[in-house]
Scaffold this motif. Structure first.
Motif, PDB file in Angstrom:
ATOM      1  N   LEU A 128      25.932  43.172  24.004  1.00 50.83           N
ATOM      2  CA  LEU A 128      26.850  42.402  24.830  1.00 50.83           C
ATOM      3  C   LEU A 128      28.276  42.963  24.794  1.00 50.83           C
ATOM      4  O   LEU A 128      28.965  42.985  25.818  1.00 50.83           O
ATOM      5  N   LEU A 129      28.729  43.424  23.627  1.00 49.31           N
ATOM      6  CA  LEU A 129      30.076  43.988  23.554  1.00 49.31           C
ATOM      7  C   LEU A 129      30.167  45.281  24.356  1.00 49.31           C
ATOM      8  O   LEU A 129      31.146  45.524  25.060  1.00 49.31           O
ATOM      9  N   GLN A 130      29.124  46.122  24.251  1.00 52.15           N
ATOM     10  CA  GLN A 130      29.128  47.370  25.021  1.00 52.15           C
ATOM     11  C   GLN A 130      29.118  47.068  26.520  1.00 52.15           C
ATOM     12  O   GLN A 130      29.812  47.716  27.315  1.00 52.15           O
ATOM     13  N   HIS A 131      28.342  46.038  26.907  1.00 44.29           N
ATOM     14  CA  HIS A 131      28.298  45.626  28.317  1.00 44.29           C
ATOM     15  C   HIS A 131      29.671  45.111  28.772  1.00 44.29           C
ATOM     16  O   HIS A 131      30.128  45.430  29.884  1.00 44.29           O
ATOM     17  N   ALA A 132      30.355  44.319  27.916  1.00 45.83           N
ATOM     18  CA  ALA A 132      31.666  43.783  28.285  1.00 45.83           C
ATOM     19  C   ALA A 132      32.700  44.902  28.416  1.00 45.83           C
ATOM     20  O   ALA A 132      33.511  44.904  29.345  1.00 45.83           O
ATOM     21  N   ARG A 133      32.673  45.881  27.493  1.00 42.03           N
ATOM     22  CA  ARG A 133      33.606  47.014  27.579  1.00 42.03           C
ATOM     23  C   ARG A 133      33.353  47.829  28.847  1.00 42.03           C
ATOM     24  O   ARG A 133      34.281  48.248  29.547  1.00 42.03           O
ATOM     25  N   GLU A 134      32.064  48.071  29.132  1.00 44.13           N
ATOM     26  CA  GLU A 134      31.722  48.852  30.312  1.00 44.13           C
ATOM     27  C   GLU A 134      32.160  48.120  31.585  1.00 44.13           C
ATOM     28  O   GLU A 134      32.735  48.719  32.500  1.00 44.13           O
TER      29      GLU A 134
ATOM     30  N   ASN B 216      35.975  48.386  32.022  1.00 45.59           N
ATOM     31  CA  ASN B 216      36.415  49.685  32.551  1.00 45.59           C
ATOM     32  C   ASN B 216      36.049  49.845  34.017  1.00 45.59           C
ATOM     33  O   ASN B 216      36.827  50.379  34.817  1.00 45.59           O
ATOM     34  N   LEU B 217      34.858  49.384  34.389  1.00 45.46           N
ATOM     35  CA  LEU B 217      34.459  49.438  35.800  1.00 45.46           C
ATOM     36  C   LEU B 217      35.403  48.611  36.661  1.00 45.46           C
ATOM     37  O   LEU B 217      35.820  49.036  37.745  1.00 45.46           O
ATOM     38  N   CYS B 218      35.761  47.404  36.190  1.00 45.65           N
ATOM     39  CA  CYS B 218      36.661  46.531  36.947  1.00 45.65           C
ATOM     40  C   CYS B 218      38.034  47.193  37.126  1.00 45.65           C
ATOM     41  O   CYS B 218      38.630  47.114  38.200  1.00 45.65           O
ATOM     42  N   ALA B 219      38.532  47.827  36.068  1.00 46.21           N
ATOM     43  CA  ALA B 219      39.849  48.471  36.173  1.00 46.21           C
ATOM     44  C   ALA B 219      39.840  49.594  37.197  1.00 46.21           C
ATOM     45  O   ALA B 219      40.759  49.716  38.013  1.00 46.21           O
ATOM     46  N   VAL B 220      38.778  50.418  37.171  1.00 42.46           N
ATOM     47  CA  VAL B 220      38.700  51.534  38.121  1.00 42.46           C
ATOM     48  C   VAL B 220      38.582  51.014  39.549  1.00 42.46           C
ATOM     49  O   VAL B 220      39.272  51.470  40.464  1.00 42.46           O
ATOM     50  N   MET B 221      37.716  50.014  39.746  1.00 41.45           N
ATOM     51  CA  MET B 221      37.514  49.498  41.104  1.00 41.45           C
ATOM     52  C   MET B 221      38.769  48.794  41.611  1.00 41.45           C
ATOM     53  O   MET B 221      39.133  48.923  42.798  1.00 41.45           O
ATOM     54  N   ALA B 222      39.462  48.053  40.745  1.00 40.31           N
ATOM     55  CA  ALA B 222      40.700  47.395  41.169  1.00 40.31           C
ATOM     56  C   ALA B 222      41.765  48.421  41.556  1.00 40.31           C
ATOM     57  O   ALA B 222      42.500  48.232  42.522  1.00 40.31           O
ATOM     58  N   SER B 223      41.830  49.522  40.808  1.00 38.40           N
ATOM     59  CA  SER B 223      42.796  50.571  41.164  1.00 38.40           C
ATOM     60  C   SER B 223      42.465  51.181  42.515  1.00 38.40           C
ATOM     61  O   SER B 223      43.363  51.459  43.316  1.00 38.40           O
ATOM     62  N   GLU B 224      41.169  51.407  42.779  1.00 35.06           N
ATOM     63  CA  GLU B 224      40.765  51.960  44.076  1.00 35.06           C
ATOM     64  C   GLU B 224      41.125  51.029  45.222  1.00 35.06           C
ATOM     65  O   GLU B 224      41.442  51.467  46.319  1.00 35.06           O
TER      66      GLU B 224
ATOM     67  N   GLY C 109      37.049  41.383  33.251  1.00 33.75           N
ATOM     68  CA  GLY C 109      35.768  42.028  32.965  1.00 33.75           C
ATOM     69  C   GLY C 109      35.392  41.916  31.502  1.00 33.75           C
ATOM     70  O   GLY C 109      34.213  41.705  31.162  1.00 33.75           O
ATOM     71  N   LEU C 110      36.361  42.033  30.594  1.00 35.01           N
ATOM     72  CA  LEU C 110      36.056  41.914  29.170  1.00 35.01           C
ATOM     73  C   LEU C 110      35.639  40.502  28.800  1.00 35.01           C
ATOM     74  O   LEU C 110      34.755  40.306  27.957  1.00 35.01           O
ATOM     75  N   LEU C 111      36.249  39.497  29.443  1.00 35.27           N
ATOM     76  CA  LEU C 111      36.000  38.100  29.065  1.00 35.27           C
ATOM     77  C   LEU C 111      34.881  37.447  29.863  1.00 35.27           C
ATOM     78  O   LEU C 111      34.577  36.277  29.620  1.00 35.27           O
ATOM     79  N   HIS C 112      34.231  38.175  30.807  1.00 34.79           N
ATOM     80  CA  HIS C 112      33.336  37.473  31.736  1.00 34.79           C
ATOM     81  C   HIS C 112      32.104  36.874  31.056  1.00 34.79           C
ATOM     82  O   HIS C 112      31.515  35.920  31.565  1.00 34.79           O
ATOM     83  N   ASP C 113      31.676  37.399  29.898  1.00 33.27           N
ATOM     84  CA  ASP C 113      30.469  36.888  29.235  1.00 33.27           C
ATOM     85  C   ASP C 113      30.764  36.199  27.913  1.00 33.27           C
ATOM     86  O   ASP C 113      29.872  36.089  27.058  1.00 33.27           O
ATOM     87  N   ILE C 114      32.002  35.687  27.722  1.00 29.71           N
ATOM     88  CA  ILE C 114      32.303  35.018  26.453  1.00 29.71           C
ATOM     89  C   ILE C 114      31.497  33.726  26.295  1.00 29.71           C
ATOM     90  O   ILE C 114      31.340  33.226  25.181  1.00 29.71           O
ATOM     91  N   GLY C 115      30.963  33.190  27.392  1.00 28.55           N
ATOM     92  CA  GLY C 115      30.137  31.986  27.290  1.00 28.55           C
ATOM     93  C   GLY C 115      28.779  32.231  26.662  1.00 28.55           C
ATOM     94  O   GLY C 115      28.045  31.270  26.385  1.00 28.55           O
ATOM     95  N   LYS C 116      28.396  33.499  26.438  1.00 29.83           N
ATOM     96  CA  LYS C 116      27.102  33.807  25.831  1.00 29.83           C
ATOM     97  C   LYS C 116      27.142  33.785  24.304  1.00 29.83           C
ATOM     98  O   LYS C 116      26.099  33.934  23.670  1.00 29.83           O
ATOM     99  N   VAL C 117      28.328  33.646  23.704  1.00 29.71           N
ATOM    100  CA  VAL C 117      28.418  33.627  22.237  1.00 29.71           C
ATOM    101  C   VAL C 117      29.114  32.340  21.785  1.00 29.71           C
ATOM    102  O   VAL C 117      30.174  32.386  21.140  1.00 29.71           O
ATOM    103  N   PRO C 118      28.544  31.190  22.111  1.00 30.60           N
ATOM    104  CA  PRO C 118      29.209  29.937  21.726  1.00 30.60           C
ATOM    105  C   PRO C 118      28.953  29.606  20.257  1.00 30.60           C
ATOM    106  O   PRO C 118      27.958  30.024  19.666  1.00 30.60           O
TER     107      PRO C 118
END
Length: 513
Positions: A329-335, A338-346, A358-367
């Motif tokens: 899950l952490l690797q998915h959140a980091r990825e 980074n994808l969100c940052a690149v796409m937002a810049s584009e 993008g980093l915080l989007h899955d914080i609900g999975k670790v309650p």
């Protein structure tokens, strides 16, 4: 007698000498006093003259200064008078200029009025000529002016409508081609610029030991050590015939990690008994909690994200020990960040805010406790609780379409989450089971009347159902998606959630020959 007389004469002479001396001294003293007085008078006169000279000199200096000051003031007054004279002269010139311009404006106004009058006369003449021409044209064509105007307007309207429709179709086709091309470019470039490792987690951990003799010490007398270890960690410890290995089984990776570290310390130390087990497990729990916080801090520093609440940092650190369908899950959140940052810049948006969402989007999975709502909505509530901005909270809550998107960050997070989670190799699933699940989704929807085609997309997260426009009306279309969703929920097992989209469209096709 003679002696006495002599003595008396001597005394008299002595007294006479003293008297003479006194008189001489008195006269000398008077002379000295007079001399001192004269000297004092002379000195006083000198001092008086000096003081008079000093006073006179100061008076002359003051007089000179006052004369200079008066001269300066007179110069200033003269300068002010000169400026006033210049201003007066300038005002007079401006007044003359204004009067001249006023005269020119009056002359131009009179000329304009004459031209307007001439134009009015010309217009009246032209109107009369036009009226005569219209009368002649009506007599020649047999149509009134209004009828001819209406016919011409209708003809121009039809021609303009045809040209406009053709122009609109060209623009729409060009926009579709350009939009698809640009969207593909952004997505492909984003994927190419972000490459992260894929970490696969299991529900079991294998603990290697040097010899099978240690298994007996771990089990303990009548199994007291293994029971104490299982009670302290909440992990099932499987000791079987597997050579030099012990299996730790639990759905919670944090518990498995605590059990692994505790076992490692116990085996290394050699002292294995219930009291020691509880002590080591408590110590390891503290170490793991510190490691979780350190992981969260290191992640935010690596991504350049600042100002997160300490509790959110702890939740991010816990992601290291969680997995979603085999994807860390952490690797998915980091990825995803980074994808969100690149796409937002584009797209010309704020890359820092996109990376944060993008980093915080899955914080609900670790309650810390089991929530009764979907993880996206629970994550949004956590973000709101810890004072994140509204657009970031909305992006977290809407990335699975469980609420309405009201910012441009939300679709970016949704797309990047899908790219990270649905790309090949990101999540582990048996290919046959995956294909069977997608086929079952499509076949289940095909059993309903009026369904023409079904497509399972986004790795089975969305099912699109196309119905015939002549077989189902709009009201039945709305109820069909609810019925399919209920049937999928009752009959199938699937990760996450499945979005059902029912499409009913009418196509009109014509050919120009």
């Amino acid at each position: 007698m003679t002696t006495i007389l002599v003595v008396v004469i001597a005394v008299v002479c002595l007294l006479a000498g003293v008297g003479i001396a006194y008189l001489v001294f008195k006269q000398g003293l008077k002379n000295k006093v007079a001399t001192i007085i004269r000297e004092a008078e002379i000195e006083a006169e000198v001092i008086k003259k000096n003081k008079m000279l000093e006073v006179k000199e100061k008076f002359l200096n003051k007089k000179s200064e006052l004369e200079k000051e008066v001269q300066q003031r007179n110069q200033k007054i003269q300068q002010a008078e000169n400026r006033l004279k210049q201003r007066e002269l300038s005002l007079n010139q401006r007044q003359d200029e204004l009067q001249r311009r006023k005269a020119e404006a009056e002359a131009a106004k009179a000329n304009y009025e004459n031209q307007v009058a001439a134009c009015e006369r010309k217009k009246e003449e032209l109107d009369e000529l036009q009226r005569q021409e219209i009368v002649k044209l009506e007599a020649i064509s047999g149509l009134s002016a209004e009828e001819a105007k209406e016919r011409m307007v209708e003809s121009l309207k039809e021609e303009a409508k045809t040209q406009a429709q053709s122009y609109i179709n060209d623009i729409m086709d060009d926009a579709k081609m350009t939009a698809n091309k640009e969207a593909k470019r952004i997505v492909i470039q984003t994927i190419q610029r972000v490459a992260t490792e894929t970490a696969i987690e299991n529900s079991v951990t294998v603990f290697h030991i040097d010899s099978d003799e240690i298994k007996g010490r771990i089990i303990g007398r009548e199994g007291r050590n293994i029971r104490a270890l299982e009670a302290a960690t909440g992990v099932e410890i499987v000791v079987d015939d597997t050579p030099e290995a012990i299996v730790l089984s639990a759905f919670d990776p944090v518990r498995r990690e605590i059990a692994r570290l505790a076992l490692h310390q116990l085996v290394t130390d050699g002292r294995i008994h219930p009291a020691r087990i509880e002590e080591v497990v408590a110590k390891v729990k503290k170490q793991v909690e510190e490691e979780i916080i350190e992981t969260g801090k290191r992640t935010t520093i690596d991504l350049g994200i600042h100002g997160l609440h300490p509790e959110l940092i702890r939740i991010i650190g816990k992601m290291k020990y969680r997995s979603s369908y085999g994807q860390n899950l952490l690797q998915h959140a980091r990825e995803t960040a980074n994808l969100c940052a690149v796409m937002a810049s584009e797209l010309g948006l704020n890359p820092k805010k996109a990376k944060r969402a993008g980093l915080l989007h899955d914080i609900g999975k670790v309650p810390d406790e089991e929530p009764e709502i979907p993880h996206a909505l629970y994550g949004m509530k956590l973000a709101e609780k810890y004072k994140e901005k509204p657009d970031i909270c909305n992006a977290i809550g809407a990335h699975h379409d469980e609420m309405e998107m009201n910012s441009l960050l939300a679709p970016i997070v949704q797309v990047c989450d899908a790219i990270s989670g649905a790309r090949p190799g990101a999540r582990r699933e048996i290919v046959e089971a995956y294909i069977k699940r997608l086929n079952d989704l499509e076949q289940l929807a095909m059993t309903y009347p009026g369904v023409v085609k079904t497509y399972a997309i986004q790795a089975g997260r969305e099912l699109r159902v196309i119905v015939g426009a002549d077989k189902i009306d709009d009201q039945q279309t709305e109820s069909l998606s609810t019925e399919i969703a209920k049937k999928i929920q009752d009959e199938m097992t699937y990760p996450g959630q499945v979005k059902i989209t029912v499409i009913r469209e009418i196509r009109s096709v014509s050919y120009a020959k």
